[in-house]
Design an enzyme around this catalytic site. Structure first.
Site, PDB file in Angstrom:
ATOM      1  N   ARG A  51       0.816  -1.224   0.000  1.00  0.00           N
ATOM      2  CA  ARG A  51       0.000   0.000   0.000  1.00  0.00           C
ATOM      3  C   ARG A  51       0.845   1.269   0.000  1.00  0.00           C
ATOM      4  O   ARG A  51       0.390   2.310  -0.458  1.00  0.00           O
ATOM      5  CB  ARG A  51      -0.919   0.007   1.228  1.00  0.00           C
ATOM      6  CG  ARG A  51      -2.012  -1.045   1.188  1.00  0.00           C
ATOM      7  CD  ARG A  51      -2.669  -1.175   2.540  1.00  0.00           C
ATOM      8  NE  ARG A  51      -1.650  -1.437   3.573  1.00  0.00           N
ATOM      9  CZ  ARG A  51      -1.910  -1.603   4.856  1.00  0.00           C
ATOM     10  NH1 ARG A  51      -3.142  -1.516   5.290  1.00  0.00           N
ATOM     11  NH2 ARG A  51      -0.936  -1.849   5.702  1.00  0.00           N
ATOM     12  N   LYS A 149       4.414 -19.278   6.358  1.00  0.00           N
ATOM     13  CA  LYS A 149       3.780 -19.627   7.618  1.00  0.00           C
ATOM     14  C   LYS A 149       3.374 -18.334   8.326  1.00  0.00           C
ATOM     15  O   LYS A 149       3.991 -17.296   8.036  1.00  0.00           O
ATOM     16  CB  LYS A 149       4.712 -20.471   8.470  1.00  0.00           C
ATOM     17  CG  LYS A 149       5.769 -19.665   9.214  1.00  0.00           C
ATOM     18  CD  LYS A 149       6.400 -20.460  10.317  1.00  0.00           C
ATOM     19  CE  LYS A 149       7.075 -19.537  11.295  1.00  0.00           C
ATOM     20  NZ  LYS A 149       7.838 -20.089  12.338  1.00  0.00           N
ATOM     21  N   ASP A 178       8.283 -23.764   4.020  1.00  0.00           N
ATOM     22  CA  ASP A 178       8.835 -23.975   5.356  1.00  0.00           C
ATOM     23  C   ASP A 178      10.330 -23.877   5.134  1.00  0.00           C
ATOM     24  O   ASP A 178      10.934 -24.782   4.551  1.00  0.00           O
ATOM     25  CB  ASP A 178       8.461 -25.357   5.906  1.00  0.00           C
ATOM     26  CG  ASP A 178       8.955 -25.515   7.330  1.00  0.00           C
ATOM     27  OD1 ASP A 178      10.077 -25.053   7.611  1.00  0.00           O
ATOM     28  OD2 ASP A 178       8.238 -26.076   8.171  1.00  0.00           O
ATOM     29  N   HIS A 179      10.918 -22.761   5.558  1.00  0.00           N
ATOM     30  CA  HIS A 179      12.299 -22.518   5.128  1.00  0.00           C
ATOM     31  C   HIS A 179      13.281 -23.561   5.668  1.00  0.00           C
ATOM     32  O   HIS A 179      14.368 -23.710   5.152  1.00  0.00           O
ATOM     33  CB  HIS A 179      12.742 -21.079   5.442  1.00  0.00           C
ATOM     34  CG  HIS A 179      12.964 -20.818   6.893  1.00  0.00           C
ATOM     35  ND1 HIS A 179      11.980 -20.373   7.728  1.00  0.00           N
ATOM     36  CD2 HIS A 179      14.064 -20.952   7.647  1.00  0.00           C
ATOM     37  CE1 HIS A 179      12.469 -20.246   8.939  1.00  0.00           C
ATOM     38  NE2 HIS A 179      13.727 -20.582   8.921  1.00  0.00           N
ATOM     39  N   LYS A 183      17.081 -25.803   3.834  1.00  0.00           N
ATOM     40  CA  LYS A 183      18.450 -25.840   4.378  1.00  0.00           C
ATOM     41  C   LYS A 183      19.231 -26.993   3.756  1.00  0.00           C
ATOM     42  O   LYS A 183      18.706 -28.090   3.596  1.00  0.00           O
ATOM     43  CB  LYS A 183      18.415 -25.982   5.902  1.00  0.00           C
ATOM     44  CG  LYS A 183      17.966 -24.711   6.597  1.00  0.00           C
ATOM     45  CD  LYS A 183      17.932 -24.922   8.103  1.00  0.00           C
ATOM     46  CE  LYS A 183      17.363 -23.712   8.810  1.00  0.00           C
ATOM     47  NZ  LYS A 183      18.346 -22.666   9.037  1.00  0.00           N
ATOM     48  N   ASP A 236       4.433 -22.193  16.669  1.00  0.00           N
ATOM     49  CA  ASP A 236       5.422 -21.433  15.918  1.00  0.00           C
ATOM     50  C   ASP A 236       6.548 -22.320  15.385  1.00  0.00           C
ATOM     51  O   ASP A 236       7.120 -22.031  14.345  1.00  0.00           O
ATOM     52  CB  ASP A 236       6.008 -20.341  16.828  1.00  0.00           C
ATOM     53  CG  ASP A 236       6.853 -19.344  16.059  1.00  0.00           C
ATOM     54  OD1 ASP A 236       6.348 -18.809  15.056  1.00  0.00           O
ATOM     55  OD2 ASP A 236       8.012 -19.110  16.442  1.00  0.00           O
ATOM     56  N   HIS A 241       8.184 -26.552  11.490  1.00  0.00           N
ATOM     57  CA  HIS A 241       9.594 -26.869  11.228  1.00  0.00           C
ATOM     58  C   HIS A 241      10.003 -28.238  11.792  1.00  0.00           C
ATOM     59  O   HIS A 241      10.614 -29.059  11.115  1.00  0.00           O
ATOM     60  CB  HIS A 241      10.510 -25.814  11.834  1.00  0.00           C
ATOM     61  CG  HIS A 241      10.217 -24.420  11.374  1.00  0.00           C
ATOM     62  ND1 HIS A 241       9.958 -24.114  10.068  1.00  0.00           N
ATOM     63  CD2 HIS A 241      10.144 -23.250  12.047  1.00  0.00           C
ATOM     64  CE1 HIS A 241       9.740 -22.810   9.956  1.00  0.00           C
ATOM     65  NE2 HIS A 241       9.840 -22.271  11.148  1.00  0.00           N
ATOM     66  N   LYS A 332      12.963 -20.738  23.507  1.00  0.00           N
ATOM     67  CA  LYS A 332      13.680 -19.471  23.417  1.00  0.00           C
ATOM     68  C   LYS A 332      14.466 -19.256  24.700  1.00  0.00           C
ATOM     69  O   LYS A 332      14.178 -19.864  25.726  1.00  0.00           O
ATOM     70  CB  LYS A 332      12.674 -18.328  23.228  1.00  0.00           C
ATOM     71  CG  LYS A 332      11.963 -18.409  21.877  1.00  0.00           C
ATOM     72  CD  LYS A 332      11.156 -17.172  21.605  1.00  0.00           C
ATOM     73  CE  LYS A 332      10.593 -17.194  20.207  1.00  0.00           C
ATOM     74  NZ  LYS A 332      11.621 -17.068  19.164  1.00  0.00           N
TER      75      LYS A 332
HETATM   76  P1  NAP Z   1       5.263  -7.002   7.865  1.00  0.00           P
HETATM   77  O1  NAP Z   1       6.642  -6.495   8.114  1.00  0.00           O
HETATM   78  O2  NAP Z   1       4.163  -6.557   8.754  1.00  0.00           O
HETATM   79  O3  NAP Z   1       4.906  -6.641   6.356  1.00  0.00           O
HETATM   80  C1  NAP Z   1       3.624  -6.791   5.830  1.00  0.00           C
HETATM   81  C2  NAP Z   1       3.652  -6.319   4.390  1.00  0.00           C
HETATM   82  O4  NAP Z   1       2.336  -6.415   3.859  1.00  0.00           O
HETATM   83  C3  NAP Z   1       4.091  -4.896   4.209  1.00  0.00           C
HETATM   84  O5  NAP Z   1       4.828  -4.776   3.013  1.00  0.00           O
HETATM   85  C4  NAP Z   1       2.764  -4.146   4.071  1.00  0.00           C
HETATM   86  O6  NAP Z   1       3.026  -2.983   3.365  1.00  0.00           O
HETATM   87  C5  NAP Z   1       1.963  -5.155   3.282  1.00  0.00           C
HETATM   88  N1  NAP Z   1       0.520  -5.028   3.441  1.00  0.00           N
HETATM   89  C6  NAP Z   1      -0.185  -5.021   4.606  1.00  0.00           C
HETATM   90  N2  NAP Z   1      -1.507  -4.878   4.338  1.00  0.00           N
HETATM   91  C7  NAP Z   1      -1.627  -4.814   2.997  1.00  0.00           C
HETATM   92  C8  NAP Z   1      -2.719  -4.675   2.116  1.00  0.00           C
HETATM   93  N3  NAP Z   1      -3.974  -4.550   2.563  1.00  0.00           N
HETATM   94  N4  NAP Z   1      -2.494  -4.641   0.790  1.00  0.00           N
HETATM   95  C9  NAP Z   1      -1.214  -4.767   0.315  1.00  0.00           C
HETATM   96  N5  NAP Z   1      -0.136  -4.900   1.096  1.00  0.00           N
HETATM   97  C10 NAP Z   1      -0.335  -4.923   2.422  1.00  0.00           C
HETATM   98  O7  NAP Z   1       5.231  -8.598   7.880  1.00  0.00           O
HETATM   99  P2  NAP Z   1       6.419  -9.601   7.530  1.00  0.00           P
HETATM  100  O8  NAP Z   1       7.220  -9.831   8.754  1.00  0.00           O
HETATM  101  O9  NAP Z   1       7.111  -9.157   6.303  1.00  0.00           O
HETATM  102  O10 NAP Z   1       5.620 -10.954   7.280  1.00  0.00           O
HETATM  103  C11 NAP Z   1       4.882 -11.235   6.114  1.00  0.00           C
HETATM  104  C12 NAP Z   1       4.326 -12.657   6.251  1.00  0.00           C
HETATM  105  O11 NAP Z   1       5.401 -13.576   6.331  1.00  0.00           O
HETATM  106  C13 NAP Z   1       3.493 -12.863   7.508  1.00  0.00           C
HETATM  107  O12 NAP Z   1       2.475 -13.791   7.253  1.00  0.00           O
HETATM  108  C14 NAP Z   1       4.507 -13.468   8.483  1.00  0.00           C
HETATM  109  O13 NAP Z   1       3.887 -14.258   9.471  1.00  0.00           O
HETATM  110  C15 NAP Z   1       5.323 -14.321   7.544  1.00  0.00           C
HETATM  111  N6  NAP Z   1       6.683 -14.600   8.016  1.00  0.00           N
HETATM  112  C16 NAP Z   1       7.542 -13.589   8.334  1.00  0.00           C
HETATM  113  C17 NAP Z   1       8.840 -13.870   8.742  1.00  0.00           C
HETATM  114  C18 NAP Z   1       9.845 -12.772   9.051  1.00  0.00           C
HETATM  115  O14 NAP Z   1      10.998 -13.095   9.312  1.00  0.00           O
HETATM  116  N7  NAP Z   1       9.470 -11.519   9.026  1.00  0.00           N
HETATM  117  C19 NAP Z   1       9.253 -15.214   8.833  1.00  0.00           C
HETATM  118  C20 NAP Z   1       8.361 -16.232   8.491  1.00  0.00           C
HETATM  119  C21 NAP Z   1       7.078 -15.902   8.095  1.00  0.00           C
HETATM  120  P3  NAP Z   1       2.107  -1.666   3.416  1.00  0.00           P
HETATM  121  O15 NAP Z   1       1.864  -1.354   4.843  1.00  0.00           O
HETATM  122  O16 NAP Z   1       2.940  -0.669   2.673  1.00  0.00           O
HETATM  123  O17 NAP Z   1       0.875  -2.040   2.682  1.00  0.00           O
END
Ligand code: NAP
Length: 485
Positions: A51, A149, A178-179, A183, A236, A241, A332
């Site tokens: 967005r 996930k 599932d990363h 590995k 989690d 995993h 943790k």
């Molecule tokens: P995040 O930092 O909160 O990012 C969410 C992203 O989605 C942002 O780019 C946000 O950008 C976008 N977004 C939110 N609402 C939106 C909408 N209505 N339309 C379009 N874009 C939208 O989350 P994240 O950590 O990257 O995680 C993303 C997913 O991966 C989640 O399901 C999380 O559980 C999973 N995950 C994350 C990690 C990690 O290491 N971070 C690891 C494993 C899994 P805008 O606000 O600009 O729209």
């Protein structure tokens, strides 16, 4: 040894959530590394979508910053960043709205050989994204989608998510990441099991005393407290995993190394899991120490009973494993950051060296981190005079030592998995029925805690978890391996 990089077909990869944490930390740096490795090709395109208002130039700066922060390129690679960024663009859109979608479709009109959409957003947006892709003509036959996930929080929600995606995509188009499966060591586990004659004949209840799987972290919940408190260690880590590791260690040899053959065998393991008895599960929550906050201080609910540690004993009721327990633990704020699987073989049926030689066992340890590799503990004679004294020594195969400089070129999990999406290889991705089956096994354990009002046991930061987890093995006459980096 010369590492071979086979370029993939030209692709379009759209990252929904392209401004998010996962994109910055993992996806974008992984794509740049594949570009540097020569795998991405000059005509492939990456499009971030979210967005936030941004144009291509601003997003390129964002991507540059992400690469420099999370995986700064060294030497020659640094000069390639500008070239990579030329292949990157951005579209502002809302998954739940209509603006931006026509622009995205227009950009992708001139199709590359492969078109993939990475849903790097919360699962509540999966349905809206699938629907919009369909409405704007981007959910065609060859399209692939990648989802992260958490894939549901129980069997029912996982089924709903699967059904939502199935409205517009076939199972063969859905890549559930599932990363852990990406590995190198995890894949090596399959190579070791099914590429050698040595292990497979011993890989059963007749010769294996028990198997331990440990995934220990030193960090606490940190800034993820709000998310983590709703899931806990079981949801989690263990349900996804660790369950995947369990499947790979316990499954029957698939007839061939192809996606459905491998995933069929993994599914059979999950379906053969016995229900876990309440006394065979220990939950824990870390306490404060050395100025670090305790679990409850770091989450909103100050009376939270969410576990930051879980250990359990499980049994697989099939011909191969009946009678061999599997012990799994994850948590943790433990002593060290280590992920490993230990296959502990039985003692020899009779010691010709007498009681004074002691008791010895072969242990095959598969380390996912640190120092990815394997070692096999073998018993030999202690060198020198003084009779037949036995000692256990490791036959060590740390990949970085065994493979020399090539080991450094091994792609990380996200690099490999994203390239597998482009190659159309689903072997290392979870199938919908696997995910549902894993929840179906996990749900009654969690429901039992909730029904009994179980409180997690406190454990010290920097320890091996609660005392009760040690007792879980002691009462079987066994002990956990030390949590040691
Ligand atoms: P995040 O930092 O909160 O990012 C969410 C992203 O989605 C942002 O780019 C946000 O950008 C976008 N977004 C939110 N609402 C939106 C909408 N209505 N339309 C379009 N874009 C939208 O989350 P994240 O950590 O990257 O995680 C993303 C997913 O991966 C989640 O399901 C999380 O559980 C999973 N995950 C994350 C990690 C990690 O290491 N971070 C690891 C494993 C899994 P805008 O606000 O600009 O729209």
């Amino acid at each position: 040894m010369v590492s071979r990089v086979i370029p993939v077909d030209p692709f379009d990869l759209v990252i929904f959530g392209g401004t998010g944490d996962l994109a910055r930390r993992k996806i974008l740096p992984a794509l740049f590394r594949r570009y540097v490795a020569g795998q991405m090709g000059e005509t492939s395109r990456i499009v971030g979508a979210a967005r936030s208002e941004m144009d291509d130039a601003a997003y390129r700066d964002f991507v540059r910053d992400a690469v420099m922060e999370f995986d700064p390129p060294q030497g020659e690679a640094a000069t390639q960043l500008d070239g990579f960024l030329e292949q990157v663009g951005y579209v502002t859109l809302d998954a739940t709205g209509h603006g931006g979608w026509a622009e995205l479709a227009a950009r992708l009109k001139d199709k590359r050989a492969v078109q993939a959409f990475y849903f790097s957003v919360g699962p509540s947006l999966f349905g809206a994204l699938a629907e919009r892709l369909h409405q704007h003509g981007m959910a065609g036959e060859g399209t692939r989608i990648v989802v992260e996930k958490p894939f549901g929080r129980d069997e029912e929600s996982a089924r709903k998510l699967n059904a939502t995606l199935a409205e517009h995509f076939d199972e063969g188009q859905i890549y559930r990441i599932d990363h852990y499966l990406g590995k190198e060591t995890v894949q090596n586990l399959m190579a070791v099991r099914f590429g050698n004659m040595l292990f497979e004949p011993l890989w059963n209840a007749q010769y294996v005393d028990h198997i331990q799987i440990t995934v220990a972290e030193t960090v606490g919940v940190g800034g993820r407290g709000e998310y983590y408190d709703k899931s806990g260690a079981m949801r989690d880590m263990l349900q996804n995993h660790m369950m995947q590791l369990l499947c790979l260690i316990a499954m029957e040899p698939p007839a061939k190394f192809d996606p459905d053959a491998v995933r069929d065998e993994k599914l059979k393991v999950i379906r053969a899991l016995d229900e876990v008895k309440p006394e065979d599960v220990v939950r824990g929550q870390y306490e404060a120490e050395d100025g670090k906050a305790d679990y409850r201080t770091q989450v909103e609910n100050k009376a939270s009973t969410t576990e930051s540690f879980v250990a359990l004993k499980l049994h697989i009721s099939n011909w191969r494993w009946a009678g061999t327990p599997f012990y799994l633990r994850t948590g943790k704020r433990l002593r060290a950051k280590v992920s490993e699987i230990a296959v502990v073989f039985k003692e020899t049926p009779h010691s010709i060296f007498g009681a004074e030689a002691g008791r010895h066992r072969n242990i095959l340890t598969i380390r996912l981190q640190p120092n990815e590799g394997m070692d096999l503990g073998v018993t030999i004679k202690e060198p020198g005079p003084g009779g037949m004294r036995l000692v256990d020594v490791p036959l060590d195969m740390t990949f970085a030592d065994a493979l020399g400089p090539d080991a450094e070129d091994v792609p990380d999990a996200y690099e490999r998995l994203i390239m597998d999406v482009i190659r159309g290889n689903q072997t290392l991705f979870m199938r919908g029925d696997e995910v549902e089956a894993a929840w179906a096994w996990t749900d009654p354990i969690i429901a039992g805690w909730e029904a009994r009002g179980d409180e997690p046991e406190p454990y010290e930061t920097g320890s091996s978890g609660p005392e009760e987890a040690l007792a879980l093995m002691h009462r079987d006459g066994r002990r956990w391996r030390d949590i040691r980096a």
